[in-house]
Design an enzyme around this catalytic site. Structure first.
Site, mmCIF file in Angstrom:
data_model
loop_
_atom_site.group_PDB
_atom_site.id
_atom_site.type_symbol
_atom_site.label_atom_id
_atom_site.label_comp_id
_atom_site.label_asym_id
_atom_site.label_seq_id
_atom_site.Cartn_x
_atom_site.Cartn_y
_atom_site.Cartn_z
ATOM 1 C CG ASP A 1 36.525 0.248 11.364
ATOM 2 O OD1 ASP A 1 37.290 0.962 10.692
ATOM 3 O OD2 ASP A 1 35.566 0.702 12.018
ATOM 4 C CG HIS B 1 37.843 7.242 10.714
ATOM 5 N ND1 HIS B 1 38.256 8.497 11.108
ATOM 6 C CD2 HIS B 1 38.081 6.434 11.780
ATOM 7 C CE1 HIS B 1 38.697 8.443 12.359
ATOM 8 N NE2 HIS B 1 38.620 7.207 12.789
ATOM 9 C CG ASP C 1 35.910 11.380 9.853
ATOM 10 O OD1 ASP C 1 36.340 10.201 9.769
ATOM 11 O OD2 ASP C 1 34.986 11.699 10.634
ATOM 12 C CG ASP D 1 41.189 8.247 15.656
ATOM 13 O OD1 ASP D 1 40.676 7.549 14.765
ATOM 14 O OD2 ASP D 1 40.526 8.795 16.558
ATOM 15 C CG HIS E 1 39.691 11.908 19.726
ATOM 16 N ND1 HIS E 1 38.331 11.746 19.869
ATOM 17 C CD2 HIS E 1 40.034 11.128 18.664
ATOM 18 C CE1 HIS E 1 37.885 10.901 18.946
ATOM 19 N NE2 HIS E 1 38.902 10.511 18.211
ATOM 20 C CD GLU F 1 34.941 6.746 14.058
ATOM 21 O OE1 GLU F 1 34.528 6.064 15.011
ATOM 22 O OE2 GLU F 1 35.635 7.774 14.221
ATOM 23 C CD GLU F 2 36.965 10.696 15.080
ATOM 24 O OE1 GLU F 2 36.253 10.601 16.098
ATOM 25 O OE2 GLU F 2 38.092 10.178 14.991
HETATM 26 ZN ZN LIG Z 1 38.971 6.702 14.831
#
Ligand SMILES: [Zn+2]
Length: 487
Positions: free
Chosen positions: A217, A121, A123, A156, A460, A190-191
């Protein structure tokens, strides 16, 4: 039987038991993965790093409130991908899913073979306001220094997206023709729940009768010093992810003035219920996925742990008790219980009419939503407390770690990262993969980069970064995996 004979039989019995324990421990050796021959590739590290750096500079931030989204950043990123990877766009078919998710189809020469799906992903999560100055380099500047690429998305999960696009470019330049169709996806939400991105891919594949043999994934990484007792790097290729469930517990009562309470208040009754629930953990098990994981890890542990795990038939209770002591071990073993929200009266001198609490559960594949609700009701054992489901669902299916897809991912990870221990694992958070299980038979979750304890806070969090060496290895991983999977 004389006393002497009894003692002799006891000693003999003990010796036999000891022999069994030792034989099992010594024969408890690592499983090997077939290693295949891979053609060497030479990659341009500075160009690959520059591409990840540029990708980081697009602020493709997913926000909970759609009105706060900057969709122009997403379309600008998509335009940049088209300009930066012209070979991919010339050779592969691109399907825009709900406009912002990219699904590339590289048609195989033999269309009767089931395809594979590789996904990442693009995003990212926001940078928490006020923490920008804690970053060594601004989070969206994409700074590349001697060793690392810095910024939001470098772990990420933009590095996976860029790694796959780089790999496709190299393979197209080499004139590679896949026998099996390869799908490569870059999803955009995804987030915030994957509804339009991975969800849209699932709808498209269902409508077009596409059923991938397996999907890969994001998930775990090559972990260094992150698994207690194992000093070797561990490639955890996750075969399942935990479910997520919020339950609301409620107590109603009469209310009135707080100067004359009668018995326990609604808050008191609910507190007792929460207390009893937290003292009743859900069952743990060393069977199935968790057992498979420790079968791979334990041979690399110190002798005592190895002895215990090699003799689970005798020591499973002890192992489970020991693992449950740590938060991470406990989360691997069972469904977790976390009371997170609590509300009662609106004023200090008014007795509550209602008290309510929200309890968050992360469901292990061994449990279902129904079995958790049943467990909670029994543990509370008080009919004044109502239990209702707010939102959530069970864990994913557990994919097969003896399947050729898993074996290919494992073998390529070993080729790229050296002698790592490969294990099937469990993802604790939710990812796009839980949607892919509607279309793909097996679903694997793994990022082909090697991380250390100091990298973990970047997820994150602050100072997210990836080493240049890792970015190059990730690119090689996708090249070799696409070649192996496609043929
Ligand atoms: Zn992720």
């Amino acid at each position: 039987m004389t006393i002497k004979n009894i003692i002799i039989s006891l000693v003999l019995g003990l010796l036999i038991l000891l022999a069994i324990l030792l034989i099992r421990t010594l024969s408890f050796s690592p499983q090997s993965v077939d290693s295949e021959q891979y053609e060497p590739v030479s990659l341009n590290a500075s160009q690959i790093s520059a591409h990840l750096s540029q990708a980081v500079q697009f602020q493709t931030v997913s926000k909970q409130n759609p009105a706060d989204m900057d969709y122009a950043a997403f379309t600008a990123f998509i335009d940049w991908v088209a300009v930066t990877y012209p070979e991919v766009h010339a050779e592969l078919e691109l399907v825009r899913i709900n406009d912002l998710t990219l699904l590339y189809k590289w048609k195989g020469q033999n269309e009767s073979l089931p395809p594979v799906l590789l996904s990442g992903h693009y995003d990212v999560v926001p940078v928490i306001p006020g923490t920008e100055s804690d970053w060594a380099h601004a989070p969206y500047a994409g700074v590349v220094d001697e060793t690392h690429i810095w910024g939001r998305g470098t772990l990420d999960d933009k590095s996976a997206v860029i790694g796959m696009l780089e790999a496709l470019t190299v393979l197209v330049q080499q004139g590679f023709k896949p026998r099996r169709t390869i799908y490569v996806a870059a999803t955009h939400d995804e987030e915030i729940g994957s509804v339009k991105g991975a969800g849209g891919i699932v709808d498209w594949m269902k409508a077009n009768d596409v059923t991938p043999m397996w999907s890969l994934d994001e998930g775990s990484f090559v972990l260094n010093g992150l698994i207690p007792g194992v000093s070797k790097p561990v490639a955890s290729i996750n075969v399942a992810e935990k479910g997520y469930l919020n339950l609301e517990l409620k107590v109603a009562s009469e209310g009135g003035h707080s100067s004359m309470p009668k018995g326990h208040t609604a808050v008191g009754i609910l507190s007792t219920a929460i207390h009893n629930l937290q003292n009743s953990p859900l069952a743990s098990s060393l069977d199935g996925l968790t057992g498979n994981m420790f079968d791979q890890l334990a041979p690399h542990m110190p002798f005592v742990q190895k002895l215990l795990f090699a003799n689970k038939w005798l020591f499973s209770g002890l192992i489970e008790a020991k693992l449950s002591e740590s938060a991470a071990g406990n989360a691997m073993l069972r469904t977790t219980i976390a009371p997170t929200m609590f509300s009662g009266s609106i004023k200090a001198n008014i007795l509550p009419i209602n008290a309510s609490a929200i309890v968050n559960f992360r469901l292990h594949p061994n449990d279902s939503v129904e079995s958790v609700v049943e467990h909670v009701t029994l543990a509370i054992n008080d009919e004044r407390v109502s239990v209702s489901i707010m939102q959530g669902g069970s864990a994913s299916q557990v994919s097969d770690h003896s399947h050729e897809g898993f074996q290919q991912i494992a073998a390529v990870a070993k080729h790229v990262h050296g002698p790592v221990v490969v294990t099937p694992g469990l993802t604790i958070a939710a990812t796009d993969s839980r949607r892919y299980e509607e279309i793909a038979t097996e679903n694997y979750r793994f990022n082909p980069m090697s991380i250390h304890p100091e990298d973990v806070k970047g997820f994150h969090g602050t100072n997210e970064r990836l080493s240049i060496d890792n970015m190059v290895k990730a690119t090689e991983f996708y090249i070799q995996l696409m070649k192996t999977a496609a043929n």
